[in-house]
Design a protein around this motif. Structure first.
Motif, PDB file in Angstrom:
ATOM      1  N   TRP A  67      68.258 -59.623  25.004  1.00 15.48           N
ATOM      2  CA  TRP A  67      67.653 -58.951  23.853  1.00 15.48           C
ATOM      3  C   TRP A  67      67.684 -57.439  23.990  1.00 15.48           C
ATOM      4  O   TRP A  67      67.976 -56.724  23.029  1.00 15.48           O
ATOM      5  CB  TRP A  67      66.218 -59.446  23.643  1.00 15.48           C
ATOM      6  N   GLU A  68      67.403 -56.933  25.173  1.00 15.00           N
ATOM      7  CA  GLU A  68      67.399 -55.477  25.346  1.00 15.00           C
ATOM      8  C   GLU A  68      68.807 -54.893  25.260  1.00 15.00           C
ATOM      9  O   GLU A  68      68.974 -53.720  24.921  1.00 15.00           O
ATOM     10  CB  GLU A  68      66.739 -55.101  26.672  1.00 15.00           C
ATOM     11  N   SER A  69      69.812 -55.713  25.530  1.00 10.36           N
ATOM     12  CA  SER A  69      71.189 -55.214  25.430  1.00 10.36           C
ATOM     13  C   SER A  69      71.549 -54.845  23.994  1.00 10.36           C
ATOM     14  O   SER A  69      72.431 -54.006  23.760  1.00 10.36           O
ATOM     15  CB  SER A  69      72.176 -56.265  25.951  1.00 10.36           C
ATOM     16  N   LYS A  94      59.174 -60.472  20.789  1.00 12.65           N
ATOM     17  CA  LYS A  94      59.844 -59.409  21.538  1.00 12.65           C
ATOM     18  C   LYS A  94      59.141 -58.067  21.371  1.00 12.65           C
ATOM     19  O   LYS A  94      59.109 -57.261  22.297  1.00 12.65           O
ATOM     20  CB  LYS A  94      61.313 -59.309  21.116  1.00 12.65           C
ATOM     21  N   ASP A 102      69.979 -53.109  21.990  1.00 14.24           N
ATOM     22  CA  ASP A 102      69.568 -51.736  21.681  1.00 14.24           C
ATOM     23  C   ASP A 102      70.337 -50.696  22.482  1.00 14.24           C
ATOM     24  O   ASP A 102      70.018 -49.509  22.423  1.00 14.24           O
ATOM     25  CB  ASP A 102      68.067 -51.564  21.970  1.00 14.24           C
ATOM     26  N   ARG A 103      71.360 -51.136  23.224  1.00 15.46           N
ATOM     27  CA  ARG A 103      72.079 -50.225  24.099  1.00 15.46           C
ATOM     28  C   ARG A 103      73.581 -50.288  23.854  1.00 15.46           C
ATOM     29  O   ARG A 103      74.102 -51.336  23.467  1.00 15.46           O
ATOM     30  CB  ARG A 103      71.808 -50.566  25.569  1.00 15.46           C
ATOM     31  N   LYS A 116      56.621 -57.961  23.861  1.00 11.07           N
ATOM     32  CA  LYS A 116      57.193 -58.022  25.211  1.00 11.07           C
ATOM     33  C   LYS A 116      56.977 -59.385  25.875  1.00 11.07           C
ATOM     34  O   LYS A 116      56.647 -59.485  27.063  1.00 11.07           O
ATOM     35  CB  LYS A 116      56.639 -56.887  26.079  1.00 11.07           C
ATOM     36  N   ALA A 147      74.230 -51.312  28.585  1.00 15.46           N
ATOM     37  CA  ALA A 147      73.687 -52.670  28.641  1.00 15.46           C
ATOM     38  C   ALA A 147      74.138 -53.377  29.911  1.00 15.46           C
ATOM     39  O   ALA A 147      73.357 -54.105  30.548  1.00 15.46           O
ATOM     40  CB  ALA A 147      74.127 -53.463  27.410  1.00 15.46           C
ATOM     41  N   ARG A 180      65.220 -61.355  28.485  1.00 14.94           N
ATOM     42  CA  ARG A 180      64.987 -59.914  28.380  1.00 14.94           C
ATOM     43  C   ARG A 180      66.301 -59.138  28.432  1.00 14.94           C
ATOM     44  O   ARG A 180      66.513 -58.205  27.644  1.00 14.94           O
ATOM     45  CB  ARG A 180      64.060 -59.445  29.500  1.00 14.94           C
ATOM     46  N   TRP A 210      58.924 -62.537  27.057  1.00 14.72           N
ATOM     47  CA  TRP A 210      60.310 -62.875  27.385  1.00 14.72           C
ATOM     48  C   TRP A 210      60.479 -64.352  27.709  1.00 14.72           C
ATOM     49  O   TRP A 210      61.567 -64.778  28.096  1.00 14.72           O
ATOM     50  CB  TRP A 210      60.794 -62.019  28.559  1.00 14.72           C
ATOM     51  N   TYR A 261      68.663 -56.000  36.322  1.00 13.20           N
ATOM     52  CA  TYR A 261      67.855 -57.206  36.163  1.00 13.20           C
ATOM     53  C   TYR A 261      68.318 -58.323  37.100  1.00 13.20           C
ATOM     54  O   TYR A 261      67.495 -59.118  37.567  1.00 13.20           O
ATOM     55  CB  TYR A 261      67.898 -57.680  34.712  1.00 13.20           C
ATOM     56  N   GLN A 308      72.137 -51.962  32.812  1.00  7.19           N
ATOM     57  CA  GLN A 308      70.778 -52.474  32.790  1.00  7.19           C
ATOM     58  C   GLN A 308      70.751 -53.927  33.246  1.00  7.19           C
ATOM     59  O   GLN A 308      69.864 -54.341  34.002  1.00  7.19           O
ATOM     60  CB  GLN A 308      70.197 -52.371  31.383  1.00  7.19           C
TER      61      GLN A 308
END
Length: 265
Positions: A220-222, A96, A224-225, A99, A230, A217, A101, A237, A233
C-alpha cells in the motif's frame, strides 16, 4: 478473546481463529454512514490494530438490500465552521488511514454506491455476491465526485473509474463486470458470501502476522512512491519484518500459528 465492545451503528466480534468481524449495522438506511458510524469505525480500527490476537478482518454489512449507500444525507455530518478544518469522512472509515496493516477482506452484497467505496478502496481482498451492484451516484445529484475515485482508480484503472464517476446512476456495474474489471476478485452466491469471507480471512490469519502485516504495508505504501523509492522502502521492510516472521515459523512451523499446514486451493 476479550468481550467485544458495544457499538450502536456497527457490530464487532472476534473469534478463536484470530479473525475480527466488523458488520455495518444500519440496514434501515441501507447502511449509510453518519458521523457516529464514522467515529465508531475509527474506534474499531484502533481496536483491531492494538489487539495482538487479531490477525485479519472481515468487513461486511447487515441486510439484503445494500452493503452501503454512502453518506447518510438525511443526517447532518457536522463539519467545523472553519472550512479549512473540514475533514474527509473517509479518513475515519478507512483502515489504511488509521494505519491498520492487518489484512481486510470486504464482503459486498446489494447496492454499493458513493461513499461506500471508502470501504472497498482500502480493503485488501474484495468479494461480492451475485446480486451486488456498484455505482457512483454523485454527479447524478449535482455533486462532484473527487475523493472516492482516487482510491477506486488504483483498483480498476483510469478508464473504468472515469466511466463510473461521470455516468452516475446510469452506470450500474454488475457482479460479473466488477469481477472483469478487478473491482472484486471473486463472486459467490449470497448465502455463501459471509462464510467465504470468513474462510479467506481465517486463511490469512493463520499465516505469520508479522509477514502479512509487513506485506500489506509495503504494497500500500508503494502506491505513494516512485518506483525506485518504493523498492528501497520495500527492502527496508524485508530487513525489519523477515527476522520476526521467520522466527514465528521457526517456533510454530510454516503456515499456521499452531504449526499445522495451511490448506491449498
Amino acid at each position: 478473546m476479550s468481550s467485544p465492545p458495544e457499538f450502536s451503528t456497527i457490530r464487532y466480534e472476534t473469534s478463536s481463529d484470530h479473525v475480527a468481524t466488523i458488520t455495518l449495522n444500519r440496514p434501515e438506511v441501507l447502511n449509510a454512514f453518519d458521523r457516529q458510524m464514522c467515529e465508531e469505525m475509527r474506534s474499531v480500527w484502533h481496536l483491531v490494530k492494538s489487539d495482538s490476537e487479531v490477525h485479519a478482518v472481515v468487513l461486511r454489512a447487515e441486510g439484503d438490500r445494500a452493503f452501503c449507500a454512502g453518506l447518510d444525507i438525511k443526517q447532518t455530518y457536522g463539519q467545523p465552521d472553519d472550512v479549512w478544518n473540514h475533514e474527509d469522512p473517509g479518513e475515519l472509515l478507512s483502515p489504511k488511514w488509521q494505519k491498520v496493516w492487518k489484512p481486510v477482506v470486504c464482503a459486498v452484497q446489494g447496492i454499493c454506491t458513493a461513499g461506500a467505496f471508502y470501504f472497498l478502496n482500502e480493503s485488501d481482498i474484495v468479494i461480492c455476491s451475485t446480486d451486488a451492484t456498484f455505482f457512483d451516484s454523485h454527479v447524478t445529484y449535482g455533486m462532484v465526485s473527487a475523493l472516492e475515485p482516487v482510491g477506486l482508480m488504483r483498483r480498476i484503472g483510469l478508464a473504468e473509474t472515469l466511466r463510473m464517476a461521470l455516468r452516475g446512476n446510469s452506470e450500474r456495474v454488475t457482479a460479473d463486470t466488477a469481477l472483469r474489471i478487478s473491482l472484486v476478485t471473486e463472486v459467490v452466491e449470497r448465502s455463501a458470501l459471509w462464510p467465504r469471507a470468513h474462510e479467506l480471512a481465517a486463511e490469512l490469519a493463520a499465516l505469520p502476522s508479522a509477514a502479512t502485516q509487513g506485506t500489506v504495508r509495503a504494497i500500500w505504501e508503494s502506491l505513494d512512491r516512485p518506483y525506485r523509492a518504493a523498492m528501497e522502502q520495500g527492502l527496508i521492510y524485508t530487513r525489519l519484518g523477515n527476522p520476526i516472521g521467520i522466527a514465528e515459523v521457526a517456533q510454530n512451523g510454516p503456515g499456521r500459528p499452531d504449526g499445522s499446514a495451511p490448506s491449498l486451493r
